[in-house]
Write an enzyme that holds these catalytic residues in place. Structure first.
Site, PDB file in Angstrom:
ATOM      1  N   CYS A  92       0.867  -1.173   0.000  1.00 43.69           N
ATOM      2  CA  CYS A  92       0.000   0.000   0.000  1.00 43.69           C
ATOM      3  C   CYS A  92       0.910   1.231   0.000  1.00 43.69           C
ATOM      4  O   CYS A  92       1.722   1.394   0.921  1.00 43.69           O
ATOM      5  CB  CYS A  92      -0.846  -0.033   1.282  1.00 43.69           C
ATOM      6  SG  CYS A  92      -1.900   1.400   1.520  1.00 43.69           S
ATOM      7  N   ASN A  93       0.789   2.053  -1.035  1.00 38.13           N
ATOM      8  CA  ASN A  93       1.635   3.250  -1.117  1.00 38.13           C
ATOM      9  C   ASN A  93       1.322   4.223   0.008  1.00 38.13           C
ATOM     10  O   ASN A  93       2.206   4.876   0.549  1.00 38.13           O
ATOM     11  CB  ASN A  93       1.415   3.953  -2.460  1.00 38.13           C
ATOM     12  CG  ASN A  93       1.958   3.159  -3.622  1.00 38.13           C
ATOM     13  OD1 ASN A  93       3.106   3.302  -4.003  1.00 38.13           O
ATOM     14  ND2 ASN A  93       1.141   2.291  -4.187  1.00 38.13           N
TER      15      ASN A  93
ATOM     16  N   HIS B   7      -4.428  -0.229  -5.641  1.00 39.74           N
ATOM     17  CA  HIS B   7      -5.796  -0.478  -6.124  1.00 39.74           C
ATOM     18  C   HIS B   7      -5.930  -0.147  -7.622  1.00 39.74           C
ATOM     19  O   HIS B   7      -6.712  -0.777  -8.334  1.00 39.74           O
ATOM     20  CB  HIS B   7      -6.805   0.392  -5.365  1.00 39.74           C
ATOM     21  CG  HIS B   7      -7.178  -0.119  -4.002  1.00 39.74           C
ATOM     22  ND1 HIS B   7      -6.360  -0.008  -2.921  1.00 39.74           N
ATOM     23  CD2 HIS B   7      -8.312  -0.732  -3.564  1.00 39.74           C
ATOM     24  CE1 HIS B   7      -6.963  -0.529  -1.855  1.00 39.74           C
ATOM     25  NE2 HIS B   7      -8.143  -0.980  -2.221  1.00 39.74           N
TER      26      HIS B   7
ATOM     27  N   CYS C  17      -0.926   3.796  -6.642  1.00 39.43           N
ATOM     28  CA  CYS C  17      -1.781   3.193  -5.614  1.00 39.43           C
ATOM     29  C   CYS C  17      -2.063   1.777  -6.092  1.00 39.43           C
ATOM     30  O   CYS C  17      -2.403   1.570  -7.275  1.00 39.43           O
ATOM     31  CB  CYS C  17      -3.085   3.984  -5.495  1.00 39.43           C
ATOM     32  SG  CYS C  17      -4.368   3.150  -4.523  1.00 39.43           S
TER      33      CYS C  17
END
Ligand code: DGL
Length: 261
Positions: free
Chosen positions: A76-77, A188, A186
């Protein structure tokens, strides 16, 4: 205490984004067991402040470590930007974080803009600013937050009219901009790569940090002699843990394990 090489690798994200990192790791290390922790109940992290991100991240990391892992991937960034130093100071395992793929994007660019898509939290963090400063603050880098996009992926929306309409609205301020390279900053966003590509003409080059993170993990495990034997004929297991509702999250997890992007 020595870390045991037969423990799983822990992979953590605010929700489902890190599944794209898990897939990269599974492809590189098919014999390793992978334990995925999605903090779906608290997603998205991108709208939280730094203190809140650190609190939820450390709680998740603590639970994952309690399960027994040999390395931690912060997939996760947003959590990496806000908490990686704190995690490293508290944990004795190898800890691998994310970095938006700005460096490779700059190498790929020959004209126009490099669009850096990430959460608002990642874009305001010092970590990204330091990275951009090291590259000489090029004026062709365009940071762009994408509020609402993580929520769509959390609902399992990775294609179709709802996503296309959302992206068309989101990118309206960029109309007319010559975008040659898009950075998916990101995890996602990797799941909506194809829909993002379709929003720009000519089609841009798209780059993410997943391969870099998976490669860093392999390097770190090899350095500490924590990789399973290469010749070992075994298929690693993948386990999914979530803070969200299991009946809702499990099918989305399974779908994202297979969806093309
Ligand atoms: N997957 C995330 C990232 O890489 C976090 C998104 C969010 O929870 O807002 O930044």
């Amino acid at each position: 205490m020595a870390i045991q090489g037969n423990l799983p690798i822990g992979i953590f994200d605010s929700g489902f984004g890190g599944v794209s990192v898990l897939r990269e790791i599974a492809a590189l290390l098919p014999g390793e067991d992978l334990l995925y922790y999605g903090d779906n109940a608290n997603a998205p992290y991108g709208g939280l402040n730094e203190e809140q991100i650190r609190t939820v991240t450390l709680a998740a990391v603590g639970r994952l470590i309690d399960r027994g892992i040999k390395a931690l991937v912060v997939a996760c960034n947003t959590a990496t930007s806000a908490s990686i130093e704190t995690i490293r100071s508290e944990v004795s395992l190898p800890v691998i974080g994310m970095e938006p793929a700005v460096k490779p994007a700059v190498r790929m660019r020959s004209r126009g803009k490099v669009l850096v898509l990430a959460t608002a939290a990642t874009l305001r963090q010092q970590k990204l600013h330091t990275l951009v400063e090291r590259l000489g603050n090029p004026d062709y880098l365009v940071p762009f937050a994408c509020p609402g996009l993580v929520e769509l992926v959390e609902r399992g929306v990775t294609s179709g009219p709802e996503l296309d309409e959302f992206l068309a609205g989101l990118f309206t301020p960029l109309r007319g901009l010559d975008v040659q390279v898009v950075v998916l900053g990101c995890t996602h966003f990797v799941f909506v790569r194809l829909a993002i590509e379709n929003c720009f003409a000519p089609r841009p080059l798209v780059v993410d940090g997943n391969q870099g993170t998976a490669a860093n993990l392999v390097r770190e495990l090899a350095r500490r002699d924590l990789l399973r034997q290469a010749g070992e004929d075994r298929q690693g297991a993948v386990e999914f843990i979530t803070t969200g509702e299991r009946e809702r999250c499990e099918p989305t997890f399974q779908r994202l394990m297979a969806v093309p992007y």
